[in-house]
Design an enzyme around this catalytic site. Structure first.
Site, PDB file in Angstrom:
ATOM      1  N   HIS A 254       7.444  12.335 -41.874  1.00  0.00           N
ATOM      2  CA  HIS A 254       8.802  12.559 -41.392  1.00  0.00           C
ATOM      3  C   HIS A 254       9.666  13.148 -42.496  1.00  0.00           C
ATOM      4  CE1 HIS A 254       7.581   9.978 -38.051  1.00  0.00           C
ATOM      5  NE2 HIS A 254       8.733  10.194 -37.456  1.00  0.00           N
TER       6      HIS A 254
ATOM      7  N   GLN B 207       0.824  -1.207   0.000  1.00  0.00           N
ATOM      8  CA  GLN B 207       0.000   0.000   0.000  1.00  0.00           C
ATOM      9  C   GLN B 207       0.864   1.265   0.000  1.00  0.00           C
ATOM     10  OE1 GLN B 207       0.044  -2.387   2.273  1.00  0.00           O
ATOM     11  NE2 GLN B 207       0.022  -1.609   4.364  1.00  0.00           N
TER      12      GLN B 207
ATOM     13  N   ASP C  28      29.087  -1.458   4.322  1.00  0.00           N
ATOM     14  CA  ASP C  28      27.696  -1.397   4.769  1.00  0.00           C
ATOM     15  C   ASP C  28      27.385  -0.107   5.516  1.00  0.00           C
ATOM     16  OD1 ASP C  28      26.629  -3.672   3.709  1.00  0.00           O
ATOM     17  OD2 ASP C  28      26.772  -4.872   5.539  1.00  0.00           O
TER      18      ASP C  28
ATOM     19  N   GLU D 179      11.646   4.087 -44.744  1.00  0.00           N
ATOM     20  CA  GLU D 179      10.773   3.547 -43.705  1.00  0.00           C
ATOM     21  C   GLU D 179       9.297   3.735 -44.029  1.00  0.00           C
ATOM     22  OE1 GLU D 179      12.003   5.225 -39.982  1.00  0.00           O
ATOM     23  OE2 GLU D 179      13.762   3.919 -39.841  1.00  0.00           O
TER      24      GLU D 179
ATOM     25  N   HIS E 255      22.134 -11.961   7.798  1.00  0.00           N
ATOM     26  CA  HIS E 255      20.976 -11.204   7.302  1.00  0.00           C
ATOM     27  C   HIS E 255      19.723 -12.071   7.290  1.00  0.00           C
ATOM     28  CE1 HIS E 255      22.352  -7.228   6.227  1.00  0.00           C
ATOM     29  NE2 HIS E 255      23.442  -7.725   5.675  1.00  0.00           N
TER      30      HIS E 255
ATOM     31  N   GLU F 217      27.274  -9.525  -5.138  1.00  0.00           N
ATOM     32  CA  GLU F 217      26.947  -8.206  -4.589  1.00  0.00           C
ATOM     33  C   GLU F 217      28.193  -7.592  -3.948  1.00  0.00           C
ATOM     34  OE1 GLU F 217      23.787  -6.317  -1.338  1.00  0.00           O
ATOM     35  OE2 GLU F 217      24.280  -8.449  -1.284  1.00  0.00           O
ATOM     36  N   HIS F 218      28.847  -8.351  -3.088  1.00  0.00           N
ATOM     37  CA  HIS F 218      30.074  -7.905  -2.423  1.00  0.00           C
ATOM     38  C   HIS F 218      31.201  -8.881  -2.753  1.00  0.00           C
ATOM     39  CE1 HIS F 218      26.670  -6.845   0.385  1.00  0.00           C
ATOM     40  NE2 HIS F 218      27.229  -5.659   0.260  1.00  0.00           N
TER      41      HIS F 218
ATOM     42  N   SER G 133      21.142 -10.991   0.453  1.00  0.00           N
ATOM     43  CA  SER G 133      22.515 -10.504   0.507  1.00  0.00           C
ATOM     44  C   SER G 133      23.498 -11.606   0.145  1.00  0.00           C
ATOM     45  CB  SER G 133      22.844  -9.985   1.910  1.00  0.00           C
ATOM     46  OG  SER G 133      22.085  -8.836   2.191  1.00  0.00           O
TER      47      SER G 133
ATOM     48  N   GLN H 225      27.287 -11.575   6.094  1.00  0.00           N
ATOM     49  CA  GLN H 225      26.151 -11.654   5.178  1.00  0.00           C
ATOM     50  C   GLN H 225      25.180 -12.747   5.591  1.00  0.00           C
ATOM     51  OE1 GLN H 225      25.789  -9.099   2.802  1.00  0.00           O
ATOM     52  NE2 GLN H 225      27.380  -8.594   4.287  1.00  0.00           N
TER      53      GLN H 225
END
Length: 431
Positions: free
Chosen positions: A423, A194, A364, A418, A265, A330-331, A240, A262
């Site tokens: 154009h 929401q 981080d 074309e 997490h 990621e790392h 992660s 990691q």
């Protein structure tokens, strides 16, 4: 004792085993998507009334109007001053470093003239309004507030709107303090799909934004997928992940905790150590078992390591780089004697930490580069969050009469091919 996957690049099934370990791209759950689609439709149709209803239902609140969702600026400032001085100082130091790095990322416009005197270029402008989603629940991530908000402010975003769920009406004061420090303009206590819908389409109370950034649960991720196109989004983040390439000479206790950083997490985070030294892999695994008891989140770490963790034996550091590029983590920590030399072989990684004294944890919180990074192998084609995510580029075309004669013939010929006669005529009118 911990359980962990062990792979050897010399094994015949190495490619298949590694592929199975990496098969973890975030996919949309059809059931979640259906629920989220209904929530978005309700917000679009009923605005604030639907927002109040969902907030009361999902966050155990009893608000009467959407006006109660906003946290005044004075309350955010009070939250900042309520924090312990040491924490305020740490957040200020981190913010300063993040801002200094972000300042160097700003895109600038440019122009040039061609041989016919036409001026061509690029204009860079900031977005008018951006939305920042901050997860609620038990965890508090002031670092994510700084990492998402500061680049937006450096980019020059006109207004930054933060949304954060407030279960029972409470928001962690550290998160509110970080919002104050980062210069967030308005904060609303809404969460879930929401909140994403409200940011995307707007209500009488919540302003519609141009881009939404920030992590969230499966419902938030599904909502971001569905509103993309109406607004921009940063990414759909997966769990992660960290890869460490070790030459065998770094303290195994250090590497063990880097992998745990990691794994703690969540249960589907991924921690991988790659090394040409079998002895080093064994030593790190022993250290992992010895240090696990230090962690309050040991149960989560245990599940993460058993399910997604790995120790990978390779022939040499060159092959370690090849395997890492396939993972596109990621790392990535290059815990080796000559990290700059090995860096030349690295092509895919969200953030690279060079040397034995650069743990991922610095990134981080306070090193400076952004910790919002591509996951699930998206580093092959995606970038860390940065100032450029909040800037737009417009092409500039200024044509001289002489230049128009040259361009008219080129454009007209291509337009004829074309089959687009308007154009062609539009171009030749200038010739």
């Amino acid at each position: 004792m911990l359980e962990i996957n062990r792979l050897d690049s010399r094994s015949a099934d190495f490619d298949a085993t590694l592929g199975a370990l990496l098969d973890r791209a975030p996919e949309a759950d059809p059931k979640v998507t259906a629920v989220v689609a209904d929530i978005i439709a309700d917000i679009r149709a009923s605005g604030d009334a639907a927002l109040v209803d969902y907030t009361n239902r999902f966050d155990r609140r009893s608000i009467a109007s959407a006006a109660e969702l906003e946290i005044p600026k004075a309350a955010r400032e009070a939250a900042w001053h309520s924090l312990e001085p040491a924490l305020r100082a740490a957040l200020e130091a981190a913010a300063e470093r993040i801002r200094a790095y972000a300042e160097r990322q700003k895109l600038e416009g440019w122009e040039f003239s061609d041989a016919h005197g036409n001026r061509l270029g690029q204009k860079v402008t900031a977005m008018d309004r951006a939305g920042l989603y901050v997860p609620g629940g038990k965890a508090a991530y002031p670092s994510s507030v700084l990492m998402n908000a500061i680049p937006a402010k450096v980019a020059g975003v006109g207004e930054l709107i933060m949304v954060v769920p407030a279960s029972g009406g409470e928001v962690n004061p550290v998160v509110l303090g970080a919002a104050h420090l980062a210069g967030v303009d308005r904060v609303f206590t809404i969460g879930g799909a929401q909140a994403i819908a409200a940011l995307a389409y707007g209500t009488a109370t919540i302003p519609a934004v141009d881009k939404i950034v920030g992590p969230g649960n499966a419902y938030v991720a599904a909502a971001k997928r569905l509103v993309f196109g109406r607004v921009g989004i940063d990414s759909i983040a997966g769990p992660s992940e960290i890869v460490v390439i070790g030459d065998g000479l770094t303290d195994p206790r250090w590497i063990a905790m880097d992998l745990f950083s990691q794994a703690e997490h969540d249960e589907v985070a991924q921690s991988i150590l790659i090394s040409p030294s079998a002895e080093h892999l064994d030593a790190v695994f022993a250290a992992m078992n010895a240090r696990l008891a230090e962690l309050p989140r040991a149960d989560i770490v245990r599940q993460s390591i058993a399910g997604r963790g790995a120790l990978i034996l390779v022939r040499d550091l060159a092959e370690a780089a090849q395997v890492s590029n396939r993972i596109a983590p990621e790392h990535l920590e290059l815990s080796v004697a000559e990290p700059r030399a090995l860096l030349e072989s690295i092509r895919h990684a969200g953030a690279v930490f060079l040397g034995r004294h650069a743990p991922e944890a610095f990134g981080d919180y306070c090193a400076g580069p952004n910790h919002v990074l591509p996951t699930s192998r998206a580093a092959r084609f995606s970038n860390p969050l940065g100032v450029y995510e909040f800037q737009k580029r417009s092409s500039l075309i200024e044509v001289t009469p002489g230049g128009a004669k040259v361009l008219a013939d080129i454009a007209g010929t291509i337009a004829d091919a074309e089959g687009l006669q308007a154009h062609a005529a539009s171009a030749r009118d200038r010739g």
